[in-house]
Design a protein around this motif. Structure first.
Motif, mmCIF file in Angstrom:
data_model
loop_
_atom_site.group_PDB
_atom_site.id
_atom_site.type_symbol
_atom_site.label_atom_id
_atom_site.label_comp_id
_atom_site.label_asym_id
_atom_site.label_seq_id
_atom_site.Cartn_x
_atom_site.Cartn_y
_atom_site.Cartn_z
ATOM 1 N N ASP A 158 1.352 4.087 -2.710
ATOM 2 C CA ASP A 158 0.816 5.774 -2.791
ATOM 3 C C ASP A 158 1.560 6.658 -2.820
ATOM 4 O O ASP A 158 1.744 8.037 -3.701
ATOM 5 C CB ASP A 158 0.688 5.354 -1.050
ATOM 6 C CG ASP A 158 -0.359 5.232 -0.824
ATOM 7 O OD1 ASP A 158 -1.841 4.579 -1.168
ATOM 8 O OD2 ASP A 158 -1.194 4.886 0.650
ATOM 9 N N GLN A 197 0.931 -1.330 0.191
ATOM 10 C CA GLN A 197 -0.045 -0.040 -0.292
ATOM 11 C C GLN A 197 0.669 1.353 0.156
ATOM 12 O O GLN A 197 0.750 2.431 -0.639
ATOM 13 C CB GLN A 197 -1.256 0.115 1.319
ATOM 14 C CG GLN A 197 -1.971 -0.902 1.518
ATOM 15 C CD GLN A 197 -2.999 -0.779 -0.110
ATOM 16 O OE1 GLN A 197 -3.068 -1.447 -1.305
ATOM 17 N NE2 GLN A 197 -3.616 0.122 -0.229
ATOM 18 N N GLU A 198 2.122 0.868 1.343
ATOM 19 C CA GLU A 198 2.940 2.405 1.185
ATOM 20 C C GLU A 198 4.059 2.326 -0.290
ATOM 21 O O GLU A 198 4.054 3.000 -1.478
ATOM 22 C CB GLU A 198 3.788 1.707 1.844
ATOM 23 C CG GLU A 198 4.926 3.721 2.299
ATOM 24 C CD GLU A 198 5.344 3.338 3.663
ATOM 25 O OE1 GLU A 198 6.918 3.793 3.502
ATOM 26 O OE2 GLU A 198 5.303 2.708 4.717
#
Length: 165
Positions: free
Chosen positions: A69, A65-66
């Motif tokens: 993002d 997810q990082e």
């Protein structure tokens, strides 16, 4: 583990740095599937053995997810909440087979799937369930959109915009 996660975060945009972690998860997943095949996969003992695996999955999921993002990584992500208690979910095995087949066809590098038993006692799994409003199984969160019913291979492929032969 904490140190490893910190090291991976330093170079988060280089997704190849996550390959060893991904491979380790895959190996552990195969071992757990083998264990489930030999014992009562709905049993509490097997569920307890799977708890550390769930935590590894959550760590990997957070790293992915990082990367999405911060770096714009184009990776499809599926969270799958299931139960091995057939009274609680009689289509969970079928849904799991569909997801496994799809991941084998598309490739692990293109789609990340994380599976969590809704009977888990892990506070981290329960938090993930709360964040995704999981009330029953099967439930999938595909690229941040929830689907609280069984989905066929064709339906999931359409959602992910994957062409099937």
């Amino acid at each position: 583990l904490e140190l490893r996660q910190s090291l991976l975060k330093k170079n988060i945009c280089d997704l190849t740095s996550l390959d060893a972690f991904s491979e380790e998860l895959g190996n552990l997943e195969r071992k757990l599937a083998n264990l489930e095949g030999r014992y009562n996969k709905g049993g509490v003992d097997v569920l307890k053995i799977k708890e550390p695996y769930f935590l590894l999955e959550i760590r990997h999921y957070l790293l992915i997810q990082e990367a999405k993002d911060r770096c714009g990584a184009d990776i499809d992500v599926v969270l799958y909440f299931y139960s091995n208690d057939h009274d609680e979910c009689n289509r969970c095995d079928d849904q799991g087979y569909v997801l496994s087949y799809l991941q084998n066809q598309v490739g692990y590098e293109n789609i990340k799937m994380y599976s969590f038993d809704v009977r888990s006692d892990s506070p981290s799994v329960k938090t993930l369930m709360d964040l995704n409003d999981v009330e029953k199984a099967p439930l999938m969160v595909i690229n941040d959109i929830s689907y609280d019913e069984y989905l066929s291979l064709e339906e999931i492929s359409e959602i992910l915009e994957i062409e099937q032969d």
